[in-house]
Each structure stands twice: as C-alpha cells, then as structure tokens.
Design an enzyme around this catalytic site. Structure first.
Site, PDB file in Angstrom:
ATOM      1  CG  HIS A  94      40.240  35.224  41.753  1.00  0.00           C
ATOM      2  ND1 HIS A  94      39.909  36.527  42.017  1.00  0.00           N
ATOM      3  CD2 HIS A  94      40.491  35.167  40.438  1.00  0.00           C
ATOM      4  CE1 HIS A  94      39.937  37.227  40.894  1.00  0.00           C
ATOM      5  NE2 HIS A  94      40.300  36.411  39.914  1.00  0.00           N
TER       6      HIS A  94
ATOM      7  CE  LYS B  71      31.297  37.227  54.037  1.00  0.00           C
ATOM      8  NZ  LYS B  71      32.410  37.931  53.426  1.00  0.00           N
ATOM      9  NE  ARG B  72      28.168  30.247  46.196  1.00  0.00           N
ATOM     10  CZ  ARG B  72      28.022  29.666  45.002  1.00  0.00           C
ATOM     11  NH1 ARG B  72      27.695  30.372  43.939  1.00  0.00           N
ATOM     12  NH2 ARG B  72      28.177  28.365  44.862  1.00  0.00           N
TER      13      ARG B  72
ATOM     14  CE  LYS C 124      32.990  32.852  50.631  1.00  0.00           C
ATOM     15  NZ  LYS C 124      33.717  34.075  50.247  1.00  0.00           N
TER      16      LYS C 124
ATOM     17  CB  THR D 283      34.934  42.615  46.520  1.00  0.00           C
ATOM     18  OG1 THR D 283      34.101  41.478  46.259  1.00  0.00           O
ATOM     19  CG2 THR D 283      36.243  42.464  45.777  1.00  0.00           C
TER      20      THR D 283
ATOM     21  CE  LYS E   2      31.045  44.884  45.969  1.00  0.00           C
ATOM     22  NZ  LYS E   2      30.573  43.570  45.511  1.00  0.00           N
TER      23      LYS E   2
HETATM   24  C1  F58 Z   1      36.687  34.995  45.192  1.00  0.00           C
HETATM   25  N1  F58 Z   1      36.620  33.718  44.505  1.00  0.00           N
HETATM   26  C2  F58 Z   1      37.473  34.910  46.473  1.00  0.00           C
HETATM   27  N2  F58 Z   1      35.492  32.110  43.280  1.00  0.00           N
HETATM   28  O1  F58 Z   1      36.942  33.905  47.305  1.00  0.00           O
HETATM   29  C3  F58 Z   1      37.387  36.275  47.175  1.00  0.00           C
HETATM   30  O2  F58 Z   1      38.166  36.278  48.324  1.00  0.00           O
HETATM   31  C4  F58 Z   1      37.859  37.369  46.223  1.00  0.00           C
HETATM   32  O3  F58 Z   1      37.609  38.630  46.772  1.00  0.00           O
HETATM   33  C5  F58 Z   1      37.150  37.271  44.901  1.00  0.00           C
HETATM   34  O4  F58 Z   1      37.270  35.975  44.343  1.00  0.00           O
HETATM   35  C6  F58 Z   1      37.687  38.254  43.887  1.00  0.00           C
HETATM   36  O5  F58 Z   1      39.080  38.183  43.830  1.00  0.00           O
HETATM   37  C7  F58 Z   1      35.483  33.341  43.879  1.00  0.00           C
HETATM   38  O6  F58 Z   1      34.513  34.083  43.838  1.00  0.00           O
HETATM   39  C8  F58 Z   1      34.432  31.525  42.666  1.00  0.00           C
HETATM   40  O7  F58 Z   1      33.346  32.048  42.617  1.00  0.00           O
HETATM   41  C9  F58 Z   1      34.644  30.177  42.036  1.00  0.00           C
HETATM   42  C10 F58 Z   1      34.294  30.228  40.555  1.00  0.00           C
HETATM   43  C11 F58 Z   1      34.393  28.863  39.896  1.00  0.00           C
HETATM   44  C12 F58 Z   1      33.531  27.862  40.593  1.00  0.00           C
HETATM   45  C13 F58 Z   1      33.867  27.808  42.068  1.00  0.00           C
HETATM   46  C14 F58 Z   1      33.772  29.162  42.742  1.00  0.00           C
END
Ligand code: F58
Length: 798
Positions: A353, A532-533, A538, A640, A644
C-alpha cells in the site's frame, strides 16, 4: 428479498423482545441507547440465518476459502449498513418511529468503530462487504482493539489526542467464541529434539476469538470478521494476591491485555516497536492456527492447502505469516523444509500500500531474534535459499541488521499486488525492481474500489433515489450499470433533480456545521473538501497556502466577482508527526483569521472539522462539490476517498497520482481539473538545485502567501510560529509544494469559473457519478478472486 422466515418476528416485536429480555428494560424507562441496542439485536437476529446458510454452503462445497489478514478494519457504524443490506431500512424506520423515537438519533447513537488508521483499514472493511456480496467464502482476521484510533480535538488550534472508547459500550454485533482460543508464545529458546527444531517460548498469551457477521447486499451471503483479543493464560497470580500484593497479582493479565489494547496510530516513532511486533505475531499466529484447524477438519492432506486456502496479507503487518506457516508445516507437521516453503508460498499473497521508504516495515534482527527466535532462524534460511537460487542477482530480505518485511513478503508470496495502475508500475520500477526481475509474473495490479452500498446508496439517499428512479435499482449490486444514467443526462428534469439533491445535502451539512461548530456557511458556496490523514505528501499545506493567496487576492480586489467557497478540512495526524500537527494548527489559524475578515469572508471561509472518521466522511462526501486529491505525484498509492467523491458527484482537482489517473480516464479529462507534475517530472524536478526558490521567485502570489505566513499574519501573537513550515517550503520542499503551486492556482481558478456555470457544473458532476461504476470494490474483489486467489463465488447469482 428481505431475509426473513417464519421464525423471525416483525421487527418491532423483535425490538421490544430484546429490550425486555436482552437489555432488561421496559419501554417506559428505556434510554436512546437501550433502544439502539434492542434494534441492533433484532437486526442481528435477521443476519444469523444467512450466516449459518453461508457457512453450511462453504463446507458442503468444500470450496476454496479466502482469508484476509489485516491489522486494521475501519468498519465504522454497522447498524445502518446491516439494515441497508438486509433491505430492512424502511421497515426499521417505521418500527422505530412507531415506538415514538427519532430514527436518525437511534442510528447516531452507535459508536464509530475506528479499528484502523485510514485508507488501508477502510479498504479492508469495503473488501469484507464485497466478499459477502459476491458470495465468496471468506473470513477477515484482525485484532479486537480495546481502543481504536484516538479521538481528536483542538486546543487553540492544536491537535489533542484522547483515547477512543468504543468498547466501553456493549458491542452488539459480536459473538464471543471462547472455544476458539490459542496460546501464542514469545521469546524463549530453540533446541533440536529427535531431529526437529523445537521452540520453547518464555511467555505465552491467549488469543480469544470474537466473531462479527458481515452481511452482503440483499443478504445473499454472510462472512465472518474474526477479531482476536489477548488475555493472560493464568488470569490472576493467586499466590501473589494472597500475599497481599493485589496489584502485582494482576500484572500478567495487564501485560497480556496490552497486546490488544491500542491500535497503532503512528508510523513515525520508535516507541512501541516491540509491542507492535508482538501485535503482528499475535494476530497472525492465532489466525494461522485457526485456518489450519479448519482446513484439517475439512481436508486430510496438508499438501492440498494452496488449493483450498488463499491468504491475503494486507500490507506487511501480517508478513510473519510466511515464517510462521513454514514453522507449522516443517517443525510441527514434519514436512521437508523446501516443501513447507513451497506450500506456504503458494498459499500466501501480499498487497503493498505504500512506496514511502519510512513506511516500509523493517525489524531489527536482534529484536526479531529475541521475540521470535525460531522465526528469525527460518527467515535467514528462507532468505539464503532464495538468494542461492539466483546467484547472479541475489536480493536479500535480511540486510544491514534488519529484516525487510516487504522483501520477505514478496519472496513468500504467490502474487504481490499494487493498488492502482500507476502504483503497481512504480513498484516494478523502484522498491521491488530486483525481485520483479527475478519473478516477472508475480506482481499484478488490483486497483482499489469502494462499496457502493455504504458509499452511495446508504450515505446519499437523495442521489441514490434519483438514480434508482431513472435506471432501476440494479446498480446497487452491479455498479457499472450507472453507465445507463448517461443517456438520460440531457433531461432537464433529471439535471434539476441531481442539482437539487446536492443542494439539499449541502444545506444539511451547513445546518450541522452551524449547530455543532458555530460557523455559518452558505449552501450555495462551493464546498471544497480535503479529508484524509494529514501527511506532507498529501499536501494539505498546498491547499491552505492557496487559501492564503486567494484571501490576499480578494482583499486586493474585493469586487472582482469571486466564486464563494468553503474550504473544509478534516483528518488526523499521527501523534508523533510534529510537522503534520503543525499543518493542522496552521489550517486552524488561517481559518480564524479568514473567517473573521469582514471583506473576504463572504467569498472564502475555512473550517477544520475535528475527529475525522467514517461517520464524518459519510456526512461530508455527499455534500462536496470539489474533491481535493493533490498529493505529490508518485506518493499516493491509490486513494479511495477520491473514488467516493467522484461517485457522489464531486469534481476532482488533482494530480496524476494513484487512482486519480484511472478516475480521470473513466470520467473524462474534461470533467476533471488536472494540475501538477507527473511522477516522472517530480523525480526530475527534485534534482534541480534550488527548485523551491526558483518557483517562489517566479510567482509573486506564492511569495506573498509564504511571506504572510512567515511574518505571522495568521499568528499575530506568535509571529515565528510557522517558520518551520515556511522554512521547509523555501528550503528542501521535498514534496514540491512550491513547484506545483502556480499550476494549482491556475486549476483552482478554472474550478471557480466552471462553478459559476451551474448547469454545466451539474452535468460534469453527473457524468462523474455515471462513469464511476468501475470503482466498486465488487470489481476489485472479482479481480482478486480471478487473478490472485483462484476462488469461486458460491452465490445464487454469481
Ligand atoms: C493507504 N495506506 C494508502 N496506510 O496511503 C492509500 O493510497 C491507499 O488508497 C490505501 O492505503 C488503500 O490501499 C494506509 O492507509 C496506513 O494507514 C498505515 C497503517 C500502519 C501504520 C501507518 C499507516
């Protein structure tokens, strides 16, 4: 079809029954909370029959099962989702209102289960729902965190974190499974006994299962989300207790429970590393034990595992599954090592990811060896054997004193997938270039998707109703049928209805913002949303920099016919990510100054809504006009939220990053506001010495906005407050905010002009909806089933 048979009473009877006999309250004294629990239990009853039927069908078919291992499932509220998928929403509303209650208030009483950080966790939740909708025999495995993602509030604009407490209330959807419990070991030593390696852990905790049924659209099928809770094997040290050490006696229980206590919110600090690795092994090992136990009960020969089981590793967090499965097959079941590796490798698959180097998991060898000594030995052997197979181009999973979990996952996977076309291409060219050269067919792409049940049908009933009124309701289970809308879009009545639905959604949001945050916003202004985060890549700071520049431009020329805009932000910053937290404070400070400006606030307001979660997203996305997807190209794996928004008729202002590329291809370049450098141009630009300074010198608008922030225009009492941000942007500016600024400004002014032509805007928005059908997670899951898992649907309508 609603899932009801002769044994299930009418919903209102069910509610009253549970209020009395499950909650133990009579109607006269029941609180909103009691009613919500009673309704949930009554709805849960309707799921159980479908659940049993699905489980039976899987056993009878001897079908291949899919296991989705994920540290995160960002499921949000479940009641509305269950009602919609059971097609009971109408009946439930009538039943609840018939009892004299406010239906929305009952739904809003449910806590938002935030067992995830962001996109990765929400994707897992959408996938579970699609797996059920597609009747694919599957199970999600994760951790039953006592505290989900922290609650965010602001103190003078600064993010403050508080623990999240969803489990302090009864979690009505789960079933405790005390019979499914496994002992999970840590530490200790490894010794050879009778020719086999035997690991004797120094400590062990118990993994206890809690099952939540996940019902698919129209209750066609129901799968299970199994979450593990950690408990001490001996709950109380009785000897210590009897000696008067009442607190010390509970220490083993506290230590064990710590493993499933808190969701890891941070990818920036060293702290908690050991606990994090324990969490990863804890849930992965419990899940594998469970999977093998089920396999054994259905099939005799362990060599059939890859034919009957597909395991998906959601990122590297469960990557220890590789060595653990080899350990179970080789050490415990006695298969030859090479065969154990081969079986494990044909069973496991890995989704990547992110390509951000700081987010790719690496564990120090000493830590791994201390916590999981046998696994460390196996990792070294797997790695050495793999390298020996390719002596000319050896690539190592263990290097520089660390275990590279991405490389380990790759070596141990049947398929490795990226989450958008661009991201998958970059995986092949960058992080996994060497491994890709050795295993050219292994990397495949599966572009992400979102479930249309939650993200259109349930969250945007106005638009959903118009769509159903125009093309029928087939789109809910087959989103590509949204294309059937397009021939109708010339119809003036339909255009008016679509515009009216958006206007009404915006009015609802404006009312809510006024009531909860005291800011008055005009529903006719453009709602420009970035949720978003918070992360530098970003680029929320690009958005807020543009707001400052726009504010300056409006002040300089207030009567230039500006398009009114409300810039809405929401999102959490990792607690240890100082720069991201500073960006939040900057947005809040900018909001305070701009919203109080009597000259400009008619045209521009800014608000940062606290505590972004799934529920807030469901409120904001249907009301958005403009979707901000402005990451530095090459950095956002997919996104994602972008899908939406498009589905709900927001236009995107975005870079060619992640799935934006595919969204633009689908909705048409003329219905998408593109700006910024491509991923290749980003790489080239970074090599230009002084790129930020050059961009600033070439753009007086950018220079003035930066100077205003630098000089304290939004922090008058503390003028140096944002020198770290301005210094970063003027200096390294790794994420190229300055270099993309001028083009972003240009695109935003095109957005302004387009918004002023309301009819044309509505047509573009409607085309975004009509052409977003491909972004259903049903399509994504079909892709995984066919190209990764080799799994078949058992559904009646497959
Ligand atoms: C996200 N990753 C990607 N990671 O940033 C986003 O582009 C993508 O659409 C999504 O995954 C689904 O494929 C993501 O959300 C985290 O939240 C990590 C989890 C572990 C701790 C650090 C953040």
């Amino acid at each position: 079809m609603t899932y009801q048979d002769a044994r299930t009473p009418g919903l209102q009877d069910g509610i009253l029954h549970h209020l009395t006999y499950t909650i133990g309250k009579d109607a006269a004294h029941a609180t909103l909370h009691d009613w919500r629990l009673a309704l949930s239990f009554a709805v849960r009853d309707r799921i159980v029959d479908s659940w049993f039927a699905s489980t039976r069908a899987s056993y009878e078919a001897g079908a291949k099962r899919v296991y989705y291992l994920s540290m995160e499932f960002l499921i949000g509220r479940l009641l509305g989702d269950a009602l919609v998928n059971l097609r009971l929403d109408g009946e439930a509303k009538a039943a609840v209102e018939g009892l004299g209650l406010d239906f929305d208030a009952v739904l809003h009483d449910e806590p938002d289960a935030a067992l995830g950080n962001g996109g990765l966790g929400r994707l897992a939740a959408c996938f579970l729902e699609s797996l059920s909708t597609l009747a694919c025999p599957a199970m999600g495995y994760g951790i039953r965190y006592e505290h989900g993602l922290f609650r965010q509030s602001f103190d003078n604009g600064r993010q403050v974190e508080a623990p999240e407490t969803w489990l302090q209330q009864r979690h009505v959807w789960e079933f405790e499974r005390p019979e499914a419990a496994y002992s999970i070991g840590f530490g200790g030593h490894v010794a050879e006994q009778d020719g086999r390696m035997v690991w004797t852990p120094a400590e062990a905790v118990l993994a206890e299962a809690y099952d939540t049924p996940v019902v698919g659209w129209e209750a066609r099928w129901t799968n299970t989300l199994r979450l593990w809770a950690a408990r001490a094997i001996d709950p109380l040290d009785l000897a210590r207790f009897n000696h008067g050490d009442h607190v010390g006696a509970a220490v083993p229980e506290m230590l064990a429970r710590a493993i499933s206590r808190v969701l890891y919110p941070d990818d920036t600090t060293e702290a908690g590393k050991e606990l994090r690795l324990k969490q990863e092994y804890f849930f992965t090992a419990a899940s594998l034990h469970d999977i093998l136990r089920r396999f054994d009960s259905e099939h005799g020969d362990i060599r059939l595992l890859p034919e009957k089981v597909a395991i998906q590793l959601n990122d590297t967090h469960p990557a220890i599954a590789g060595p653990e499965l080899v350990r179970l097959l080789h050490d415990t079941r006695g298969l030859p090592f090479d065969e154990a590796v081969d079986i494990a490798r044909r069973t496991l698959n890995y989704t990547n990811h992110t390509l951000l180097p700081e987010a790719l998991e690496k564990w120090p060898v000493p830590l791994m060896a201390r916590l999981l000594p046998r696994h460390m030995m196996l990792i070294e052997r797997i790695d050495a054997d793999h390298a020996a197979r390719f002596p000319a181009r050896a690539t190592h999973a263990v290097a520089d004193g660390e275990v590279n979990m991405g490389a380990l996952s790759f070596i141990m996977a049947n398929r490795v997938n990226g989450v958008s076309a661009l991201h998958t291409g970059l995986m092949k060219q960058t992080v996994f270039a060497d491994l890709h050269a050795l295993h050219p067919g292994r990397i495949v792409n599966q572009t992400n998707g979102v479930t249309p049940r939650r993200w259109l049908h349930a969250c945007n009933p106005r638009l959903a109703g118009i769509i159903t009124g125009t093309i029928g309701e087939g789109w809910i289970g087959d989103l590509e049928r949204l294309a059937e809308l397009e021939p109708h879009l010339g119809d003036a009545g339909l255009q008016q209805a679509i515009a009216g639905a958006k206007r009404a959604n915006k009015a609802d949001l404006a009312d809510w913002i006024g009531a909860t945050h005291g800011l008055s916003v005009d529903p006719d202004a453009m709602f420009d949303v970035q949720i978003k985060r918070i992360h530098e890549y970003k680029r929320q700071h690009l958005n807020i920099l543009e707001a400052v520049a726009l504010w300056q431009a409006i002040r300089a020329n207030p009567d230039a016919g500006w398009t009114p805009r409300i810039k809405i932000f929401a999102g959490k910053a990792a607690p240890g990510y100082v720069f991201a937290k500073k960006i939040i404070r900057l947005v809040n400070d900018v909001a305070a100054v701009l919203n109080a400006d009597p000259v400009t606030s008619r045209y521009l307001k800014v608000i940062f809504l606290p505590n972004y979660n799934v529920t807030l997203a469901e409120r904001l996305i249907p009301a958005a006009d403009l979707s901000e997807q402005i990451s530095t190209a090459g950095k956002e794996a997919s996104g994602t939220g972008n899908m939406k928004f498009a589905l709900n008729g927001a236009l995107t202002v975005g870079t060619l990053d992640g799935a934006n590329v595919e969204i633009r291809d689908h909705v048409g370049a003329e219905n998408f506001f593109l700006f910024g450098m491509t991923a290749e141009e980003v790489v080239a630009r970074r090599a230009v010495e002084g790129h930020a300074g050059q961009a600033i010198a070439a753009d007086p608008r950018l220079a003035a906005a930066l100077a205003a922030i630098h000089d304290g225009a939004v922090s008058p009492g503390d003028p140096t407050r944002y020198h770290d941000i301005t210094g970063n942007l003027r200096g390294p500016d790794y994420f190229l905010v300055c270099s993309d600024f001028a083009d972003y400004w240009r695109a935003q002014r095109e957005v302004d002009a387009a918004y002023r032509d309301a009819a044309h805007w509505t047509r573009m928005a409607a085309l975004n909806t009509a052409r977003s059908g491909w972004f259903s997670s049903d399509r994504t899951i079909r892709g995984y089933m066919a190209e990764i898992w080799g799994a078949a649907s058992l559904g009646p309508r497959a």
